[in-house]
Design an enzyme around this catalytic site. Structure first.
Site, PDB file in Angstrom:
ATOM      1  N   PHE A  41     103.409 -28.718   3.594  1.00  0.00           N
ATOM      2  CA  PHE A  41     101.870 -29.016   2.855  1.00  0.00           C
ATOM      3  C   PHE A  41     102.354 -31.069   2.290  1.00  0.00           C
ATOM      4  O   PHE A  41     103.095 -31.348   2.627  1.00  0.00           O
ATOM      5  CB  PHE A  41     101.709 -28.961   1.015  1.00  0.00           C
ATOM      6  CG  PHE A  41     100.409 -28.326   0.682  1.00  0.00           C
ATOM      7  CD1 PHE A  41      99.577 -27.668   0.644  1.00  0.00           C
ATOM      8  CD2 PHE A  41      99.916 -29.893   0.180  1.00  0.00           C
ATOM      9  CE1 PHE A  41      98.335 -27.665   0.041  1.00  0.00           C
ATOM     10  CE2 PHE A  41      98.569 -29.734  -0.329  1.00  0.00           C
ATOM     11  CZ  PHE A  41      98.251 -28.450  -0.081  1.00  0.00           C
ATOM     12  N   ALA A  88     105.237 -27.259  -3.143  1.00  0.00           N
ATOM     13  CA  ALA A  88     105.886 -27.430  -3.744  1.00  0.00           C
ATOM     14  C   ALA A  88     106.480 -26.565  -4.468  1.00  0.00           C
ATOM     15  O   ALA A  88     107.537 -26.013  -5.257  1.00  0.00           O
ATOM     16  CB  ALA A  88     105.418 -29.098  -4.427  1.00  0.00           C
ATOM     17  N   VAL A  93     102.452 -33.857  -4.302  1.00  0.00           N
ATOM     18  CA  VAL A  93     102.045 -33.333  -4.925  1.00  0.00           C
ATOM     19  C   VAL A  93      99.937 -34.190  -4.859  1.00  0.00           C
ATOM     20  O   VAL A  93     100.974 -35.183  -5.717  1.00  0.00           O
ATOM     21  CB  VAL A  93     102.116 -32.580  -5.861  1.00  0.00           C
ATOM     22  CG1 VAL A  93     101.273 -31.739  -6.608  1.00  0.00           C
ATOM     23  CG2 VAL A  93     103.630 -31.712  -6.172  1.00  0.00           C
ATOM     24  N   THR A 146      90.315 -29.741  -8.372  1.00  0.00           N
ATOM     25  CA  THR A 146      91.129 -28.692  -9.812  1.00  0.00           C
ATOM     26  C   THR A 146      91.494 -29.233 -10.248  1.00  0.00           C
ATOM     27  O   THR A 146      92.848 -30.388  -9.785  1.00  0.00           O
ATOM     28  CB  THR A 146      90.907 -27.552  -9.297  1.00  0.00           C
ATOM     29  OG1 THR A 146      92.214 -27.391  -8.166  1.00  0.00           O
ATOM     30  CG2 THR A 146      89.401 -27.747  -8.343  1.00  0.00           C
ATOM     31  N   HIS A 178      94.557 -27.654  -9.948  1.00  0.00           N
ATOM     32  CA  HIS A 178      95.452 -26.522  -9.580  1.00  0.00           C
ATOM     33  C   HIS A 178      96.776 -27.286  -8.902  1.00  0.00           C
ATOM     34  O   HIS A 178      97.987 -26.947  -9.396  1.00  0.00           O
ATOM     35  CB  HIS A 178      94.969 -26.331  -7.757  1.00  0.00           C
ATOM     36  CG  HIS A 178      95.812 -25.497  -6.660  1.00  0.00           C
ATOM     37  ND1 HIS A 178      95.985 -24.592  -7.071  1.00  0.00           N
ATOM     38  CD2 HIS A 178      96.796 -26.293  -6.103  1.00  0.00           C
ATOM     39  CE1 HIS A 178      96.659 -23.925  -6.497  1.00  0.00           C
ATOM     40  NE2 HIS A 178      97.035 -24.951  -4.667  1.00  0.00           N
ATOM     41  N   PHE A 210     115.103 -34.331  -7.574  1.00  0.00           N
ATOM     42  CA  PHE A 210     113.600 -34.230  -7.648  1.00  0.00           C
ATOM     43  C   PHE A 210     112.661 -35.362  -7.057  1.00  0.00           C
ATOM     44  O   PHE A 210     112.450 -36.184  -7.205  1.00  0.00           O
ATOM     45  CB  PHE A 210     113.039 -34.344  -8.849  1.00  0.00           C
ATOM     46  CG  PHE A 210     111.548 -33.500  -9.125  1.00  0.00           C
ATOM     47  CD1 PHE A 210     111.573 -31.911  -9.160  1.00  0.00           C
ATOM     48  CD2 PHE A 210     110.688 -34.747  -9.611  1.00  0.00           C
ATOM     49  CE1 PHE A 210     109.562 -31.803  -9.190  1.00  0.00           C
ATOM     50  CE2 PHE A 210     109.398 -34.044 -10.227  1.00  0.00           C
ATOM     51  CZ  PHE A 210     109.330 -33.151  -9.235  1.00  0.00           C
TER      52      PHE A 210
HETATM   53  N1  INI Z   1     101.073 -28.209  -2.270  1.00  0.00           N
HETATM   54  C1  INI Z   1     102.692 -29.366  -2.426  1.00  0.00           C
HETATM   55  O1  INI Z   1     102.665 -29.512  -1.913  1.00  0.00           O
HETATM   56  N2  INI Z   1     101.383 -30.295  -3.000  1.00  0.00           N
HETATM   57  C2  INI Z   1      99.637 -30.235  -3.072  1.00  0.00           C
HETATM   58  O2  INI Z   1      99.414 -31.241  -3.823  1.00  0.00           O
HETATM   59  C3  INI Z   1     100.180 -29.222  -3.240  1.00  0.00           C
HETATM   60  N3  INI Z   1      98.133 -28.817  -3.774  1.00  0.00           N
HETATM   61  O3  INI Z   1      97.617 -29.850  -4.285  1.00  0.00           O
HETATM   62  O4  INI Z   1      97.093 -27.742  -3.636  1.00  0.00           O
HETATM   63  C4  INI Z   1      99.801 -27.674  -3.004  1.00  0.00           C
HETATM   64  N4  INI Z   1      99.747 -26.656  -2.843  1.00  0.00           N
HETATM   65  C5  INI Z   1      99.992 -25.499  -2.507  1.00  0.00           C
HETATM   66  C6  INI Z   1     101.195 -24.542  -3.181  1.00  0.00           C
HETATM   67  O5  INI Z   1     102.183 -25.717  -3.355  1.00  0.00           O
HETATM   68  C7  INI Z   1     101.773 -23.255  -2.324  1.00  0.00           C
HETATM   69  O6  INI Z   1     102.245 -23.430  -1.506  1.00  0.00           O
HETATM   70  C8  INI Z   1     100.408 -22.502  -2.499  1.00  0.00           C
HETATM   71  O7  INI Z   1      99.538 -21.925  -3.593  1.00  0.00           O
HETATM   72  C9  INI Z   1     100.627 -21.081  -2.143  1.00  0.00           C
HETATM   73  O8  INI Z   1     101.306 -20.746  -3.223  1.00  0.00           O
END
Ligand code: INI
Length: 161
Positions: A22, A56, A81, A86, A88, A113
Site C-alpha cells: 500500500f 500496514a 498510512v 474516512t 479507516h 517503526f
Molecule cells: N494500508 C496502508 O498501509 N496505508 C494506508 O494508508 C491504508 N489506508 O489508508 O487505507 C492502508 N489500508 C489497508 C490496510 O493496511 C489493509 O491492507 C486492508 O485493510 C486489508 O486488511
C-alpha cells in the site's frame, strides 16, 4: 558510572524488512533508505531479507511469524498510512503500532517503526528521501543500534559488575 549503548557496526547481524505494498511509491523509497543504511554500516546484503505485506494492518501478524523464526537480530517495518476521507486510516495506523510494539516485547526483539503516518502524500514524500530525510534510513539505524544494545545487555547477564 557506566554507559551502555549499541555500536553501529552491523557485520554478522541479520535483519528482516517488512514493507507494505500500500502506497508503494513511498515504501519503495523507504526500503532503499533502509538497505543503504544497513549496508553502509557493515551489514551483508545476504543478511537482509525483504518481506512484502499488503498494508500496514498486516505488518504485526507478519512480524510475529518472522520473530518466531528466531533468525533475525531485528525487524524493520516500513509503510505509509495516509489520511483518507474516512477514519479507516486511524484504525490501520493505531493497530499496526500497537501490534508491532507487542511483537517486540513478546519476542524480546527490536521491531523498529518505519511506518509513516501522514495527512497527505506530500508529507509522506518529504519523509521518504527528500526534505525531511528518509524515515526508512532512520528505522534501519534504530534497529541496528537497538540490536547491538540488546547484545550488550545480554552479555551482562549473570555478571556482578
Ligand atoms: N494500508 C496502508 O498501509 N496505508 C494506508 O494508508 C491504508 N489506508 O489508508 O487505507 C492502508 N489500508 C489497508 C490496510 O493496511 C489493509 O491492507 C486492508 O485493510 C486489508 O486488511
Amino acid at each position: 558510572m557506566r554507559t551502555i549503548q549499541g555500536d553501529m557496526l552491523g557485520s554478522g547481524l541479520r535483519f528482516a524488512i517488512i514493507a507494505s505494498r500500500f502506497n508503494e511509491l513511498i515504501t519503495s523509497k523507504l526500503i532503499e533508505g533502509a538497505k543503504d543504511a544497513l549496508t553502509r554500516h557493515g551489514v551483508s546484503y545476504q543478511d537482509i531479507d525483504l518481506f512484502w505485506v499488503p498494508g500496514a494492518w498486516e505488518q504485526p501478524v507478519a512480524a510475529k511469524e518472522i520473530a518466531l523464526l528466531g533468525k533475525y537480530d531485528a525487524i524493520i517495518t516500513l509503510g505509509a498510512v495516509i489520511r483518507g476521507d474516512t477514519t479507516h486510516h486511524e484504525y490501520v495506523a493505531g493497530e499496526a503500532a500497537k501490534g508491532l510494539a507487542l511483537v517486540g516485547l513478546e519476542y524480546r526483539l527490536p521491531v523498529s517503526f518505519g511506518i509513516l503516518t501522514c495527512d497527505n502524500l506530500e508529507q509522506a514524500l518529504i519523509r521518504a528521501g527528500s526534505k525531511a530525510g528518509n524515515k526508512g534510513t532512520d528505522a534501519a539505524l534504530a534497529a541496528l543500534e537497538t540490536a547491538k544494545l540488546m547484545k550488550e545487555i545480554r552479555s551482562m547477564e549473570g555478571k556482578k559488575d
